[in-house]
Design an enzyme around this catalytic site. Structure first.
Site, PDB file in Angstrom:
ATOM      1  N   ASP A 138      59.149  18.846-122.964  1.00  0.00           N
ATOM      2  CA  ASP A 138      59.412  18.005-124.149  1.00  0.00           C
ATOM      3  C   ASP A 138      58.097  17.642-124.829  1.00  0.00           C
ATOM      4  O   ASP A 138      57.903  16.506-125.264  1.00  0.00           O
ATOM      5  CB  ASP A 138      60.187  16.739-123.752  1.00  0.00           C
ATOM      6  CG  ASP A 138      60.809  16.054-124.980  1.00  0.00           C
ATOM      7  OD1 ASP A 138      61.133  14.845-124.888  1.00  0.00           O
ATOM      8  OD2 ASP A 138      60.931  16.714-126.036  1.00  0.00           O
ATOM      9  N   LYS A 140      55.553  17.115-127.576  1.00  0.00           N
ATOM     10  CA  LYS A 140      55.590  16.910-129.019  1.00  0.00           C
ATOM     11  C   LYS A 140      54.612  15.790-129.329  1.00  0.00           C
ATOM     12  O   LYS A 140      54.237  15.029-128.414  1.00  0.00           O
ATOM     13  CB  LYS A 140      56.998  16.551-129.485  1.00  0.00           C
ATOM     14  CG  LYS A 140      57.650  15.411-128.741  1.00  0.00           C
ATOM     15  CD  LYS A 140      59.093  15.242-129.161  1.00  0.00           C
ATOM     16  CE  LYS A 140      59.766  14.138-128.371  1.00  0.00           C
ATOM     17  NZ  LYS A 140      61.168  13.941-128.781  1.00  0.00           N
ATOM     18  N   ASN A 143      54.896  12.466-127.655  1.00  0.00           N
ATOM     19  CA  ASN A 143      54.660  12.341-126.201  1.00  0.00           C
ATOM     20  C   ASN A 143      53.207  12.589-125.826  1.00  0.00           C
ATOM     21  O   ASN A 143      52.904  12.859-124.663  1.00  0.00           O
ATOM     22  CB  ASN A 143      55.557  13.330-125.448  1.00  0.00           C
ATOM     23  CG  ASN A 143      56.997  12.866-125.444  1.00  0.00           C
ATOM     24  OD1 ASN A 143      57.269  11.682-125.619  1.00  0.00           O
ATOM     25  ND2 ASN A 143      57.923  13.802-125.272  1.00  0.00           N
ATOM     26  N   ASP A 160      56.013  10.698-120.813  1.00  0.00           N
ATOM     27  CA  ASP A 160      57.447  10.989-120.860  1.00  0.00           C
ATOM     28  C   ASP A 160      57.839  12.293-120.178  1.00  0.00           C
ATOM     29  O   ASP A 160      58.069  13.315-120.818  1.00  0.00           O
ATOM     30  CB  ASP A 160      57.967  10.993-122.309  1.00  0.00           C
ATOM     31  CG  ASP A 160      59.498  10.875-122.313  1.00  0.00           C
ATOM     32  OD1 ASP A 160      60.069  10.666-123.390  1.00  0.00           O
ATOM     33  OD2 ASP A 160      60.103  11.001-121.224  1.00  0.00           O
ATOM     34  N   THR A 179      63.433  18.848-128.375  1.00  0.00           N
ATOM     35  CA  THR A 179      63.461  18.490-129.794  1.00  0.00           C
ATOM     36  C   THR A 179      63.389  19.768-130.636  1.00  0.00           C
ATOM     37  O   THR A 179      62.423  20.525-130.468  1.00  0.00           O
ATOM     38  CB  THR A 179      62.260  17.553-130.111  1.00  0.00           C
ATOM     39  OG1 THR A 179      62.258  16.505-129.152  1.00  0.00           O
ATOM     40  CG2 THR A 179      62.354  16.997-131.502  1.00  0.00           C
TER      41      THR A 179
END
Ligand SMILES: Cc1ccnnc1
Length: 294
Positions: A138, A140, A143, A160, A179
Site C-alpha cells: 500500500d 503511496k 504512507n 501503515d 489504492t
C-alpha cells in the site's frame, strides 16, 4: 490476550488527532513515565466475524507481527501494543513532519535532487523489507512520512503496514486491495503477488514527485484501473520537458507490466539516476582514455 490488557490511558495521555484512515485514528500520545511523545494508532476490532465495522483481529496481529520484525531507520518503529474489548492500540514512533503527500502538494513538484534524496531513503527501507520477505502493498505518498519537514534533509519513515504481507517459502499470496492510482497490474487481475508490486508503486510515486501528475489517474477508479492494466502512460510533454532522460529511464524500468522485469529496490539504488558516478571515477576514466591515446 496477545497484547497488554491494561488500559492505555493508565500509561499515556491521549492528545490531538494526527491522522485517520481505513483502520481508525492515529493520535499523539504522551507517556507520563518517560515524558516523551508517541503516536497511538487506535484500531477498532470487529466483535463478530460477520460485522462490517472495524478490522478483524488477525489482520491487526499480522501488522503487529510485521512491525516487530522490521527495525530500520526508514520504517516507523513499534514500541507497545494494548488491547481492550473492542480496540487494539499500537504505540508507534512519533513522526511529526507530516505526509510526503502534503509536502508535494505544497511544492507542486520537486527538483530531481530533492526527489532522489527522498527516494534513496524509501528504497533503503524497501530493500530491508524485501530482504525480510515482507511487501508493503500500500505504498503511496500518504504512507510516507517526514520526520521533520522543516529540515533541509528530512528523514523518511514508511508507515501503515495494514495491508503488508510476510511471504513464507513458496507460498502464493493474492490480494486486490490497495489504492487504484498506485496498485500494480497483477494486483488488479488477482495474480500471485510478490515484492515487485511495491516497485510498481515506486514508479508511480517517482512520476508524481517529478511532475505533480498521477500517471494512470482517470475520471473514475474504474478508468484508473483500466489505464493501469493497459500500462498506458506517457511522459506529459509539458510537465516532463525539463526532466532528465535518466529520471525517465528510472520510471520506465519500474512501470513494466511483467513484475519479473521490474527493477528491484536494490537495483534502483545503483541505477545511474540515483547513484551517479563520483568525480574520482570520472577523472579516472578520463585519465585512462588519455593513456589509450598516448
Ligand atoms: C500518522 C503517524 C503514524 C505513525 N507515527 N506518527 C504518525
Amino acid at each position: 490476550a496477545l497484547f497488554k490488557p491494561e488500559n492505555v490511558e493508565d500509561f499515556y495521555e491521549i492528545e490531538e488527532v494526527l491522522g485517520s484512515g481505513h483502520f481508525g485514528q492515529v493520535r499523539k500520545v504522551y507517556e507520563r513515565t518517560s515524558r516523551t511523545h508517541w503516536a497511538g494508532k487506535f484500531l477498532k476490532i470487529r466483535k463478530t466475524a460477520c460485522s462490517r465495522l472495524g478490522l478483524d483481529r488477525t489482520s491487526v496481529e499480522r501488522e503487529v507481527e510485521i512491525l516487530q520484525i522490521l527495525h530500520h531507520p526508514n520504517i516507523v518503529a513499534l514500541k507497545d501494543v494494548f488491547e481492550s474489548r473492542s480496540e487494539v492500540v499500537l504505540i508507534l514512533e512519533l513522526v511529526s513532519g507530516g505526509e510526503l503527500f502534503d509536502f508535494i502538494a505544497e511544492k507542486e513538484n520537486l527538483l530531481e535532487c530533492e526527489a532522489i534524496e527522498f527516494l534513496k531513503q524509501i528504497l533503503e527501507g524497501l530493500k530491508f523489507m524485501h530482504k525480510n520477505n515482507i511487501a508493503h502493498f500500500d505504498l503511496k505518498p500518504e504512507n510516507i512520512m517526514l520526520s521533520d519537514k522543516g529540515s533541509p534533509h528530512p528523514n523518511i519513515k514508511l508507515i501503515d503496514f495494514g495491508l503488508a504481507h510476510h511471504f513464507c517459502q513458496g507460498e502464493e499470496y493474492r490480494s486486490t486491495s490497495g489504492t487504484p492510482q498506485y496498485i500494480a497490474p497483477e494486483m488488479i487481475s488477482n495474480e500471485p503477488l510478490s515484492t515487485a508490486a511495491d516497485m510498481w508503486s515506486i514508479g508511480v510515486i517517482t512520476y508524481i514527485l517529478l511532475s505533480g501528475l498521477s500517471p494512470f489517474q482517470g475520471e473514475t477508479d474504474e478508468e484508473t484501473l483500466k489505464n493501469v492494466i493497459a500500462t498506458d502512460y506517457q511522459f506529459n510533454k509539458h510537465y516532463f520537458s525539463m526532466t532528465s532522460s535518466m529520471a525517465k529511464d528510472f520510471i520506465m524500468k519500474l512501470l513494466i507490466k511483467n513484475p519479473n522485469e521490474r527493477m528491484t529496490a536494490e537495483e534502483c539504488l545503483v541505477h545511474p539516476w540515483i547513484k551517479p558516478i563520483t568525480r574520482i571515477q570520472v577523472d579516472k576514466r578520463s585519465r585512462s582514455s588519455i593513456n589509450m591515446r598516448s
